[in-house]
Structures are given as structure tokens and as C-alpha cells.
Design an enzyme around this catalytic site. Structure first.
Site, mmCIF file in Angstrom:
data_model
loop_
_atom_site.group_PDB
_atom_site.id
_atom_site.type_symbol
_atom_site.label_atom_id
_atom_site.label_comp_id
_atom_site.label_asym_id
_atom_site.label_seq_id
_atom_site.Cartn_x
_atom_site.Cartn_y
_atom_site.Cartn_z
ATOM 1 N N GLY A 20 0.845 -1.186 0.000
ATOM 2 C CA GLY A 20 0.000 0.000 0.000
ATOM 3 C C GLY A 20 0.881 1.236 0.000
ATOM 4 O O GLY A 20 2.113 1.129 -0.072
ATOM 5 N N ILE A 314 -5.738 -26.412 13.288
ATOM 6 C CA ILE A 314 -5.765 -27.865 13.511
ATOM 7 C C ILE A 314 -5.048 -28.540 12.346
ATOM 8 O O ILE A 314 -5.423 -28.361 11.178
ATOM 9 C CB ILE A 314 -7.208 -28.411 13.645
ATOM 10 N N SER A 318 4.089 -28.332 11.950
ATOM 11 C CA SER A 318 5.098 -29.012 11.129
ATOM 12 C C SER A 318 5.261 -30.487 11.501
ATOM 13 O O SER A 318 5.595 -31.294 10.639
ATOM 14 C CB SER A 318 6.440 -28.295 11.288
ATOM 15 N N CYS A 320 2.790 -32.279 12.863
ATOM 16 C CA CYS A 320 1.439 -32.777 13.112
ATOM 17 C C CYS A 320 0.925 -33.648 11.963
ATOM 18 O O CYS A 320 1.035 -33.274 10.797
ATOM 19 C CB CYS A 320 0.527 -31.577 13.311
ATOM 20 N N GLY A 361 2.173 -24.141 11.592
ATOM 21 C CA GLY A 361 2.231 -23.967 10.144
ATOM 22 C C GLY A 361 2.971 -22.727 9.665
ATOM 23 O O GLY A 361 2.944 -22.409 8.474
ATOM 24 N N GLY A 382 6.215 -23.461 17.093
ATOM 25 C CA GLY A 382 6.892 -24.599 17.684
ATOM 26 C C GLY A 382 8.232 -24.829 17.021
ATOM 27 O O GLY A 382 9.292 -24.610 17.605
ATOM 28 N N ARG A 383 8.178 -25.238 15.754
ATOM 29 C CA ARG A 383 9.400 -25.535 14.992
ATOM 30 C C ARG A 383 10.377 -24.367 15.043
ATOM 31 O O ARG A 383 11.589 -24.548 15.233
ATOM 32 C CB ARG A 383 9.014 -25.833 13.534
ATOM 33 N N GLY A 410 1.738 -35.115 20.159
ATOM 34 C CA GLY A 410 0.938 -36.305 19.868
ATOM 35 C C GLY A 410 1.798 -37.470 19.414
ATOM 36 O O GLY A 410 1.288 -38.496 18.958
ATOM 37 N N ARG A 419 -3.916 -33.955 25.484
ATOM 38 C CA ARG A 419 -4.090 -32.974 24.416
ATOM 39 C C ARG A 419 -5.083 -33.472 23.356
ATOM 40 O O ARG A 419 -5.694 -32.695 22.639
ATOM 41 C CB ARG A 419 -2.722 -32.711 23.778
ATOM 42 N N GLY A 489 10.258 -17.211 -6.288
ATOM 43 C CA GLY A 489 11.610 -17.604 -5.874
ATOM 44 C C GLY A 489 12.615 -17.190 -6.940
ATOM 45 O O GLY A 489 12.239 -16.598 -7.964
HETATM 46 P P1 RVP Z 1 4.793 -25.580 14.169
HETATM 47 O O1 RVP Z 1 5.116 -24.195 14.634
HETATM 48 O O2 RVP Z 1 4.383 -25.622 12.728
HETATM 49 O O3 RVP Z 1 5.892 -26.555 14.468
HETATM 50 O O4 RVP Z 1 3.495 -26.050 14.980
HETATM 51 C C1 RVP Z 1 3.445 -26.065 16.378
HETATM 52 C C2 RVP Z 1 2.041 -26.417 16.791
HETATM 53 O O5 RVP Z 1 1.705 -27.745 16.368
HETATM 54 C C3 RVP Z 1 1.807 -26.444 18.283
HETATM 55 O O6 RVP Z 1 1.637 -25.186 18.853
HETATM 56 C C4 RVP Z 1 0.557 -27.309 18.385
HETATM 57 O O7 RVP Z 1 -0.629 -26.580 18.142
HETATM 58 C C5 RVP Z 1 0.737 -28.287 17.245
HETATM 59 N N1 RVP Z 1 1.211 -29.601 17.688
HETATM 60 C C6 RVP Z 1 2.011 -29.917 18.733
HETATM 61 N N2 RVP Z 1 2.189 -31.244 18.747
HETATM 62 C C7 RVP Z 1 1.493 -31.710 17.707
HETATM 63 C C8 RVP Z 1 1.358 -33.099 17.294
HETATM 64 O O8 RVP Z 1 2.039 -33.979 17.795
HETATM 65 N N3 RVP Z 1 0.479 -33.356 16.366
HETATM 66 N N4 RVP Z 1 0.913 -30.697 17.058
#
Ligand code: RVP
Length: 505
Positions: A20, A314, A318, A320, A361, A382-383, A410, A419, A489
Site C-alpha cells: 500500500g 488444527i 510441522s 502434526c 504452520g 513450535g518448529r 501427539g 491434548r 523464488g
Molecule cells: P509448528 O510451529 O508448525 O511446528 O506447529 C506447532 C504447533 O503444532 C503447536 O503449537 C501445536 O498446536 C501443534 N502440535 C504440537 N504437537 C502436535 C502433534 O504432535 N500433532 N501438534
């Protein structure tokens, strides 16, 4: 008949921001990243807790312990200490964050008077510290007898079996300060007496901590620190919908600032019951986030239940595999956009603003800018945080590169069945919803976060926004076609460096 959403489920990678107008006043240094963490009457009162940067660390064993909490609070964000551990150890982590006094270091290289110069040299090589207190019992809290620094010995002239007691600077020659000393006063003493370090002792002359000259300088360079009214670092904690009646009081007693129900799917009575329990026992004095949800209905349910903030996402994490194993979830961008609209509608209707957090994500730094532009008030990562020195996981060498371990809550490794709990008698996991993995090691959190946020500020200026609120208002987003992703890219050139380009995230 089943309900079908009109829009496909989209990820952040499918969007770009269209710049913008940027007035000359819109420069990165002028950008504020302050953002509300908990519900408040926007326009009528100040938000009771705001983050200074829009980043919180995931409620995961591989990510958020007390070390991460201190490091992230120093930068202006907040960690949510993982709940998949005993109540005692989680509360102890929270207490350690609250007790942590920036600049006051518990000594990890301690000597006893009968140790030898050889042992001093060995410890120095192992830990890299040149200042070592000498205590009666050789612990970090023993009676202080002296200090050994490099100035106390000369390897070329002394025998390696000489005893510490014979060459240390003895207690009577040391300048020390009492526990009540503030960092500012400690620093004044350091300056006045030209010291490199100042031992802090209790009323029995037992060592409590050390203040180093260099740490005071770094403390001063953290203007964004997340501090409570007693100038202690702020910290969150994850809870579950099973043992909250025991876990929450322990966490509150330990000084936790904010709770968050940690669940892969939060549109449930269990979350409502947990929030109700908190209101019944603590009124509004205890703040509690809830989630995760991925649509307007889920948001509304938790907002009506009284959640202080609501997490969105949900299956996008990364590590999950929930979408693969159970077939539930929604693209992170689509979920964020819909929940943000529901949040705005709720605010219009009630005057109450319930912050939302895009969770999982985030792959590239620019995904944070996209999430914020789409209406997220802050993001949970997380990652991203697992890669840094400060995460609790192991650093290992894999195929010649340093990696950090990163596993899902998980996964069979974490076994955080609460969880994924759906009620009933069953206590345990029947199948995995997460994986165990490595992520490339990325050094110090401070440097990583600084780089990431410099990109976010820069993007905001391209959109003519000096605040996150303004970004959400002004952002223009476009969906990208698959061919334009290629154009995004480096393309049609022969790269000199064949290593594939990896963003700092
Ligand atoms: P990322 O940042 O993409 O690594 O994602 C982290 C998120 O993934 C957590 O905050 C949680 O919501 C979710 N999570 C954590 N454990 C698991 C799993 O084992 N499926 N998922």
C-alpha cells in the site's frame, strides 16, 4: 446433508500482500509490534496484558521450558511452559522463571578450598568461565570463602597441585552485596570498585548469585522485556481438561501469568467446563486462553465460554499428522481469516475484543506477517523456537550439520494423551498424531527473533502500517497461482551456490 464450505482450505503460502502507500513517516524503526494477549473492552480500557512482540512459544516438551521462557520474555514475547509433565515439575519451571532475576546469575562453576589448580583449569576449559566462587562445600549456595579469577594464578609459575585456598582472593578482600540489592545498585558497586563481578550473599554469608559487568550491559539492551508489576519475567503455562483442579492452583501459586488449555481440538464442553472452573475459583484474576478452533462457530463457543484468547489451527503444525490420521483440520490461512472475522463480529456485538492466535504452520518469516495481516493478534510457533539454543531439546550432528530434536505432543515420544483427549475413562494414546524429527540448528534466539521481526516491520511499512491494528486494517491480500509461486523464488538463473535456499526459518 453435510455442510460444505464455499472456499477451499488455503495455507499461508497461497497468499501475498500487495503493498500500500508508504508515507515518509512509515519507517521500520517507528513500527510498534505491541499486541493484546487477553480479552478487554477495546476503546474503553487498556488491555490487561499485552505482548511486546507478537510471538509466543508452543506448549511443547521440545520447545517451552523455563530456559525458553526467560529467553523469549527477554525479547518481548511469552512462552507457555508445556503441561505434559507432572504438576510439580511444571510449577517448578514456572517458579524458576518468576524467581529469575535478569543479571543475577546462579553460579555453575564453583570451587571448594581443597580443590587443586589442575581442577580449576579443567573446570575453566569445560565451562568457559573465568570467575569461580569458592564456597565451603563447593556448591552454588555454600558459605562464601573467596573467588578465583585468572588474575589469581599463573600457570607458568605455579604447581598444578596447589590448593585453591592458597591462591584464591579470600572473602575478607572481596566486595559483596546483600540479596536485597537491585541490579542498578549492583551495577553502581561494580563501576565504583572497578569489578568484573559482584557476589550476592545472604545474611549467613552464603552465596546466592553473581552479577557480572557484561550482563548488566546486555540487560539494558532489552527494551522489550515482558515484565510483570514486580519487574519479574512473565510466563504462561499449558493445562489440560482433566487435572485442572489440581494443576491450576499449583501454577497460580508458582506465579503463572496466563494459562492456556492445550488441546488439538477445542470446540468442546471440556474446555467450557475448565474455563467455568477458573471463573468460579478465581473470577477474572486468572487469565486463560483456549483452543484450538478453525471456524467461526468454534470461536463463538469459546468466546461465549469466557476464553481470554483463542488459538486457531488444527493439523497445520510441522510435526502434526492429525489431518492424515483423522481427516480433520483446515488450511491455516483460511481458518485464521474466518476466525478473525468472527472475532471482529463478536467485538462489534459485545464491545469485547478477544485476541486470536494463529498456531502452527508458520514456515517462513513472512508467514508471520501474513497471519497478522489476516487478523491474528499474535502467533504461536513450535518448529521456529525449537531450532534455537534456548529450547530444551538436544543439539545433535546429523550428516555433518547441527540439528535440534523436535517432536510433536501427539508423538509416541511425548505421549501427551490429554491434548487429544475426548473424555471417557480412557487415559492414554491409541494412535499417534505427531512425529519425532530434527530441525536445523539456528543459534541464539535473540538473533533469530531480531532478524524475523526486522522482516515483519519491513513488510508492515510496505503496507503503510505502523501497528498491527493498522496492518489488519490496511492489508491487501491476493491469492497466488501455482505458477506465480515459481516466479516468487529465484528463477531462470543458474545459481552459483547450489545449496537450496533456506530462509532463516
Ligand atoms: P509448528 O510451529 O508448525 O511446528 O506447529 C506447532 C504447533 O503444532 C503447536 O503449537 C501445536 O498446536 C501443534 N502440535 C504440537 N504437537 C502436535 C502433534 O504432535 N500433532 N501438534
Amino acid at each position: 446433508m453435510a455442510y460444505y464450505f464455499d472456499e477451499p482450505s488455503r495455507t499461508f503460502n497461497e497468499y501475498l500482500l500487495v503493498p500500500g502507500y508508504s508515507p515518509s513517516t512509515c519507517v521500520p524503526a517507528a513500527v510498534s509490534l505491541k499486541t493484546p494477549l487477553v480479552r478487554y473492552r477495546k476503546g474503553e480500557e487498556e488491555c490487561p496484558i499485552s505482548l511486546n512482540i507478537p510471538m509466543i512459544s508452543a506448549i511443547m516438551q521440545a520447545v517451552s521450558d523455563d530456559g525458553m521462557a526467560v529467553a523469549l520474555a527477554t525479547e518481548g514475547g511469552m512462552s507457555f511452559v508445556y503441561g505434559s509433565q507432572s504438576i510439580e515439575s511444571q510449577a517448578a519451571m514456572v517458579a524458576r522463571v518468576k524467581d529469575y532475576k535478569a543479571g543475577f546469575v546462579t553460579s555453575d562453576a564453583n570451587l571448594s578450598p581443597d580443590m587443586t589448580l589442575a581442577q580449576v583449569v579443567e573446570l575453566k576449559e569445560k565451562l568457559g568461565h573465568s570467575t569461580m566462587p569458592v564456597t565451603e562445600d563447593g556448591t552454588a549456595t555454600g558459605k562464601l570463602l573467596g573467588v578465583v579469577t585468572e588474575r589469581d594464578y599463573r600457570l607458568s609459575r605455579m604447581s598444578l597441585d596447589e590448593k585453591v585456598a592458597d591462591f584464591m582472593t579470600p572473602r575478607e578482600k572481596l566486595i559483596v552485596a546483600p540479596v536485597s540489592t537491585s541490579l542498578k545498585v549492583a551495577n553502581d558497586i561494580i563501576w565504583d570498585h572497578k569489578l568484573n563481578s559482584l557476589p550476592i550473599v545472604d545474611e549467613n554469608d552464603h552465596l546466592v548469585s553473581l552479577v557480572f559487568r557484561k550482563d548488566y550491559d546486555s540487560h539494558k539492551s532489552n527494551p522489550n522485556e515482558m515484565l510483570d508489576s514486580h519487574k519479574r519475567y512473565m510466563v504462561g503455562a499449558g493445562i489440560n481438561t482433566r487435572d485442572y483442579a489440581e494443576r491450576i492452583p499449583a501454577l497460580v501459586e508458582a506465579g503463572v501469568d496466563v494459562l492456556c488449555i492445550d488441546s488439538s481440538e477445542g470446540y468442546s464442553d471440556w474446555q467450557k467446563f475448565t474455563i467455568e472452573w477458573v471463573r468460579e475459583h478465581y473470577g477474572n484474576t486468572v487469565k486463560i486462553g483456549a483452543g484450538n478452533v478453525v471456524d467461526a462457530e468454534g470461536f463463538r463457543f469459546l468466546a461465549d465460554a469466557g476464553a481470554d484468547f483463542i488459538k486457531v489451527g488444527i493439523g497445520g503444525g510441522s510435526i502434526c499428522i492429525t489431518r492424515e490420521t483423522k481427516g480433520i483440520g483446515r488450511g491455516q490461512a483460511t481458518a485464521t481469516i474466518e476466525v478473525a472475522a468472527a472475532r471482529d463480529a463478536y467485538f462489534k456485538e459485545t464491545g469485547v475484543y478477544v485476541p486470536i492466535c494463529s498456531d502452527g504452520g508458520i514456515v517462513y518469516d513472512h508467514h508471520i506477517s501474513l497471519a497478522l495481516a489476516m487478523g491474528s493478534d499474535f502467533v504461536m510457533l513450535g518448529r521456529y523456537f525449537a531450532r534455537f539454543d534456548e529450547s530444551p531439546s538436544n543439539k545433535v550432528m546429523v550428516n555433518g550439520s547441527y540439528m535440534k530434536e523436535y517432536w510433536g505432543e501427539g508423538s509416541a515420544r511425548a505421549r501427551n494423551w490429554q491434548r487429544y483427549d475426548l473424555g471417557g475413562d480412557k487415559k492414554g494414546m491409541t494412535f499417534e498424531e505427531g512425529v519425532d524429527s530434527y530441525v536445523p540448528y539456528a543459534g541464539a534466539l535473540k538473533d533469530g527473533v531480531a532478524l524475523t521481526l526486522s522482516k515483519v516491520r519491513s513488510t508492515m511499512c510496505n503496507c503503510g502500517a505502523l501497528t498491527i491494528d493498522e496492518l489488519q486494517d490496511k492489508a491487501k491480500l491476493t491469492i497466488v497461482s501455482s505458477t506465480s509461486i515459481v516466479e516468487g523464488g529465484a528463477h531462470d538463473v543458474l545459481l552459483k551456490d547450489k545449496t537450496p535456499y533456506v530462509s532463516n526459518t
